[in-house]
Design a protein around this motif. Sequence first.
Motif, PDB file in Angstrom:
ATOM      1  N   GLU A  67      43.710   8.839  35.006  1.00  0.00           N
ATOM      2  CA  GLU A  67      42.895   7.725  35.493  1.00  0.00           C
ATOM      3  C   GLU A  67      43.286   6.415  34.805  1.00  0.00           C
ATOM      4  O   GLU A  67      43.305   5.353  35.435  1.00  0.00           O
ATOM      5  N   PHE A  68      43.598   6.507  33.512  1.00  0.00           N
ATOM      6  CA  PHE A  68      44.038   5.315  32.782  1.00  0.00           C
ATOM      7  C   PHE A  68      45.368   4.801  33.337  1.00  0.00           C
ATOM      8  O   PHE A  68      45.555   3.585  33.535  1.00  0.00           O
ATOM      9  N   ALA A  69      46.287   5.717  33.623  1.00  0.00           N
ATOM     10  CA  ALA A  69      47.576   5.328  34.207  1.00  0.00           C
ATOM     11  C   ALA A  69      47.380   4.705  35.587  1.00  0.00           C
ATOM     12  O   ALA A  69      48.026   3.704  35.930  1.00  0.00           O
ATOM     13  N   GLU A  70      46.496   5.279  36.371  1.00  0.00           N
ATOM     14  CA  GLU A  70      46.233   4.744  37.713  1.00  0.00           C
ATOM     15  C   GLU A  70      45.585   3.365  37.628  1.00  0.00           C
ATOM     16  O   GLU A  70      45.887   2.476  38.432  1.00  0.00           O
ATOM     17  N   TRP A  71      44.684   3.194  36.650  1.00  0.00           N
ATOM     18  CA  TRP A  71      44.068   1.870  36.467  1.00  0.00           C
ATOM     19  C   TRP A  71      45.139   0.833  36.148  1.00  0.00           C
ATOM     20  O   TRP A  71      45.111  -0.287  36.671  1.00  0.00           O
ATOM     21  N   TYR A  72      46.088   1.212  35.316  1.00  0.00           N
ATOM     22  CA  TYR A  72      47.143   0.273  34.936  1.00  0.00           C
ATOM     23  C   TYR A  72      48.027  -0.070  36.134  1.00  0.00           C
ATOM     24  O   TYR A  72      48.484  -1.203  36.284  1.00  0.00           O
ATOM     25  N   ARG A  73      48.289   0.919  36.978  1.00  0.00           N
ATOM     26  CA  ARG A  73      49.152   0.661  38.151  1.00  0.00           C
ATOM     27  C   ARG A  73      48.517  -0.351  39.102  1.00  0.00           C
ATOM     28  O   ARG A  73      49.220  -0.994  39.883  1.00  0.00           O
ATOM     29  N   GLN A  74      47.221  -0.486  39.048  1.00  0.00           N
ATOM     30  CA  GLN A  74      46.535  -1.428  39.929  1.00  0.00           C
ATOM     31  C   GLN A  74      46.454  -2.833  39.353  1.00  0.00           C
ATOM     32  O   GLN A  74      46.008  -3.753  40.035  1.00  0.00           O
ATOM     33  N   GLN A  75      46.891  -3.011  38.108  1.00  0.00           N
ATOM     34  CA  GLN A  75      46.826  -4.323  37.475  1.00  0.00           C
ATOM     35  C   GLN A  75      48.000  -5.187  37.923  1.00  0.00           C
ATOM     36  O   GLN A  75      49.077  -4.689  38.220  1.00  0.00           O
ATOM     37  N   PRO A  76      47.791  -6.498  37.988  1.00  0.00           N
ATOM     38  CA  PRO A  76      48.905  -7.393  38.356  1.00  0.00           C
ATOM     39  C   PRO A  76      49.990  -7.396  37.287  1.00  0.00           C
ATOM     40  O   PRO A  76      49.723  -7.144  36.108  1.00  0.00           O
ATOM     41  N   ASN A  77      51.211  -7.670  37.722  1.00  0.00           N
ATOM     42  CA  ASN A  77      52.387  -7.790  36.842  1.00  0.00           C
ATOM     43  C   ASN A  77      52.860  -6.467  36.254  1.00  0.00           C
ATOM     44  O   ASN A  77      53.732  -6.458  35.390  1.00  0.00           O
ATOM     45  N   ILE A  79      54.960  -3.142  36.593  1.00  0.00           N
ATOM     46  CA  ILE A  79      56.060  -2.616  37.392  1.00  0.00           C
ATOM     47  C   ILE A  79      56.039  -1.097  37.433  1.00  0.00           C
ATOM     48  O   ILE A  79      56.203  -0.486  38.488  1.00  0.00           O
ATOM     49  N   HIS A  80      55.830  -0.462  36.296  1.00  0.00           N
ATOM     50  CA  HIS A  80      55.910   0.997  36.242  1.00  0.00           C
ATOM     51  C   HIS A  80      55.051   1.520  35.101  1.00  0.00           C
ATOM     52  O   HIS A  80      54.909   0.867  34.063  1.00  0.00           O
ATOM     53  N   VAL A  81      54.456   2.679  35.309  1.00  0.00           N
ATOM     54  CA  VAL A  81      53.681   3.362  34.272  1.00  0.00           C
ATOM     55  C   VAL A  81      54.234   4.771  34.122  1.00  0.00           C
ATOM     56  O   VAL A  81      54.340   5.510  35.100  1.00  0.00           O
ATOM     57  N   SER A  82      54.618   5.136  32.914  1.00  0.00           N
ATOM     58  CA  SER A  82      55.152   6.467  32.628  1.00  0.00           C
ATOM     59  C   SER A  82      54.122   7.256  31.832  1.00  0.00           C
ATOM     60  O   SER A  82      53.703   6.830  30.752  1.00  0.00           O
ATOM     61  N   SER A  83      53.736   8.417  32.378  1.00  0.00           N
ATOM     62  CA  SER A  83      52.703   9.227  31.731  1.00  0.00           C
ATOM     63  C   SER A  83      53.061  10.704  31.854  1.00  0.00           C
ATOM     64  O   SER A  83      53.701  11.129  32.828  1.00  0.00           O
ATOM     65  N   ILE A  84      52.640  11.500  30.877  1.00  0.00           N
ATOM     66  CA  ILE A  84      52.880  12.940  30.907  1.00  0.00           C
ATOM     67  C   ILE A  84      52.183  13.596  32.087  1.00  0.00           C
ATOM     68  O   ILE A  84      52.599  14.646  32.577  1.00  0.00           O
ATOM     69  N   THR A  85      51.127  12.949  32.591  1.00  0.00           N
ATOM     70  CA  THR A  85      50.389  13.527  33.729  1.00  0.00           C
ATOM     71  C   THR A  85      51.248  13.571  34.992  1.00  0.00           C
ATOM     72  O   THR A  85      51.052  14.444  35.842  1.00  0.00           O
ATOM     73  N   SER A 138      48.965  17.093  20.131  1.00  0.00           N
ATOM     74  CA  SER A 138      47.602  16.570  20.047  1.00  0.00           C
ATOM     75  C   SER A 138      47.493  15.159  20.603  1.00  0.00           C
ATOM     76  O   SER A 138      46.389  14.623  20.714  1.00  0.00           O
ATOM     77  N   ALA A 139      48.634  14.539  20.950  1.00  0.00           N
ATOM     78  CA  ALA A 139      48.613  13.174  21.471  1.00  0.00           C
ATOM     79  C   ALA A 139      49.818  12.963  22.371  1.00  0.00           C
ATOM     80  O   ALA A 139      50.851  13.640  22.240  1.00  0.00           O
ATOM     81  N   THR A 140      49.682  12.044  23.291  1.00  0.00           N
ATOM     82  CA  THR A 140      50.768  11.723  24.209  1.00  0.00           C
ATOM     83  C   THR A 140      50.933  10.215  24.286  1.00  0.00           C
ATOM     84  O   THR A 140      49.984   9.457  24.029  1.00  0.00           O
ATOM     85  N   ARG A 141      52.133   9.788  24.631  1.00  0.00           N
ATOM     86  CA  ARG A 141      52.409   8.364  24.766  1.00  0.00           C
ATOM     87  C   ARG A 141      52.450   7.987  26.235  1.00  0.00           C
ATOM     88  O   ARG A 141      53.058   8.696  27.046  1.00  0.00           O
ATOM     89  N   MET A 142      51.791   6.865  26.541  1.00  0.00           N
ATOM     90  CA  MET A 142      51.876   6.307  27.886  1.00  0.00           C
ATOM     91  C   MET A 142      52.568   4.947  27.790  1.00  0.00           C
ATOM     92  O   MET A 142      52.214   4.120  26.950  1.00  0.00           O
ATOM     93  N   THR A 143      53.571   4.736  28.633  1.00  0.00           N
ATOM     94  CA  THR A 143      54.366   3.513  28.589  1.00  0.00           C
ATOM     95  C   THR A 143      54.121   2.688  29.839  1.00  0.00           C
ATOM     96  O   THR A 143      54.155   3.217  30.962  1.00  0.00           O
ATOM     97  N   VAL A 144      53.892   1.399  29.643  1.00  0.00           N
ATOM     98  CA  VAL A 144      53.655   0.471  30.750  1.00  0.00           C
ATOM     99  C   VAL A 144      54.761  -0.575  30.745  1.00  0.00           C
ATOM    100  O   VAL A 144      54.986  -1.233  29.719  1.00  0.00           O
ATOM    101  N   ILE A 145      55.487  -0.699  31.848  1.00  0.00           N
ATOM    102  CA  ILE A 145      56.550  -1.694  31.992  1.00  0.00           C
ATOM    103  C   ILE A 145      55.998  -2.867  32.793  1.00  0.00           C
ATOM    104  O   ILE A 145      55.399  -2.670  33.856  1.00  0.00           O
ATOM    105  N   LEU A 146      56.232  -4.095  32.299  1.00  0.00           N
ATOM    106  CA  LEU A 146      55.613  -5.282  32.872  1.00  0.00           C
ATOM    107  C   LEU A 146      56.653  -6.306  33.312  1.00  0.00           C
ATOM    108  O   LEU A 146      57.791  -6.309  32.839  1.00  0.00           O
TER     109      LEU A 146
END
Length: 350
Positions: A67-77, A79-85, A138-146
Motif C-alpha cells: 500500500e505504501f508503494a502504491e501510494w508513492y506511485r500515485q504521487q507527482p514526479n 518515475i518508479h517504485v521498487s519493492s519486495i512486494t 526483519s526489514a526490507t528496502r523500498m526505493t523510489v526513483i524521482l
Amino acid sequence: MVLLIAFLPRNELNDVFVNYFDESFDFRRATDFTTENLTGIYDIHYSLSAGESDGINSPEFLQVVAEFAEWYRQQPNVIHVSSITDIFKRLNKNLHGDDPNYYRLPEQRDLAAQYLLLYEMSLPYGLDINNQINVDKSATRMTVILETMSSNEMLALDERAQQWLKDNGLPSMQEGHGASTSIMFSYIGSRNIRSMLFGATVALVLISIILIVALRSLKFGLISLIPNLTPTAMAFGLWGMLVGEVGLGLSVVAGLTIGIVVDDTIHYISKYLYASREKGLDPQNAVRYAFRRVGMALWITSVTLIAGFLILSLSHFHINSTMGIMVAVTIAFALIADFLFLPTLLMRIK
C-alpha cells in the motif's frame, strides 16, 4: 527602496541541484536525457522494519508495504517504485500458470516464506537480494526513483511519506525515514541557506555595535544600520520580483557584501562626523565635505567591484553566475544609497 523591499517576501529558499549546471556541461545534457528517456537521478530509500526476524513474510507487513508503494506511485514526479512486494506478486502469478488474477500477495506466511526461498535459490551464482532485505529478513528496502525536483519539493514529499507511515504503517515502521544523497543534499541546502542569511544578519548587528563604539555615537551607529541593510534587502527584493528563488549561491551574497557595504558607510559617516565635530560645519556643508573627500573613491571602488563580479555572471555554473550578478547589484544599490539616501538622512536628522 520601499518598492523593492516590498518584493522581498516573494523569495523562496529553494534549490534544484541539477540546474547548477547549464546545457554546456556534459553532465547536465546526460542527466536531462536520462530523466526524459530512461529514469531519474533523484531517489529516496526507505528501510521498512517488520519488527521481528523473518517478519517480512508476514502478510500484514507485506500488505502495508504494498500500500505504501502504491501510494508513492500515485504521487507527482515519481518515475518508479521498487519493492519486495512486486517480487511476491509476480511469483504468485508465475506459480499459478501466469494467471493475471493471481498477481497479488500470498495470504499465508509460510507460503510467502517458500516463495522467497524459491526465488533466492533460483538466482544465478553470485547474486542475491540482500540489496532489498537484511540478513535476518526483519526489514526490507523500498526505493523510489524521482524526476528532477527542487529541495523543497523533495523534502515535502518525504514529509508526506512520513505522515502516511504514521497514519497507516505498523508500529515498527514509524522510524522509516527516507534516506539518499538527494535527501541529504536537500537538507544541507535548506539548512545552509537559512544559516548563511541568519549569520549575515547577526554580523550586521555586531558591526553596528562596533560602529557605535568607533563613531562614539549611539545615534550614528544606529543610523549606519539603514544603509548597511537596505542594499542587500533591495537586491533580494529585485530578485524576488524577477526570479523568486534563493539557492545556495545567493545565500552567501549577504555575507559576502557586508564588508563592502559597511566600508562605504564608514568612510562617508566618518568624514561627515569629522567635518561636523572638528570643523564645525553645518549638516549641508558637512555632507559636501564628505562628498569631496570620499565621493570619487566610493565611485571608483564600487565600479571596479561591480565590473569584477559581473564577470562571474558569464560562468556556466549557476552558483557562480547568480552570485556574481547579485553581488554586483547589491554594490550598485549600496552606492546609490550612500549617494542619494544617506546624505539626505543625515541632514534630515540633524
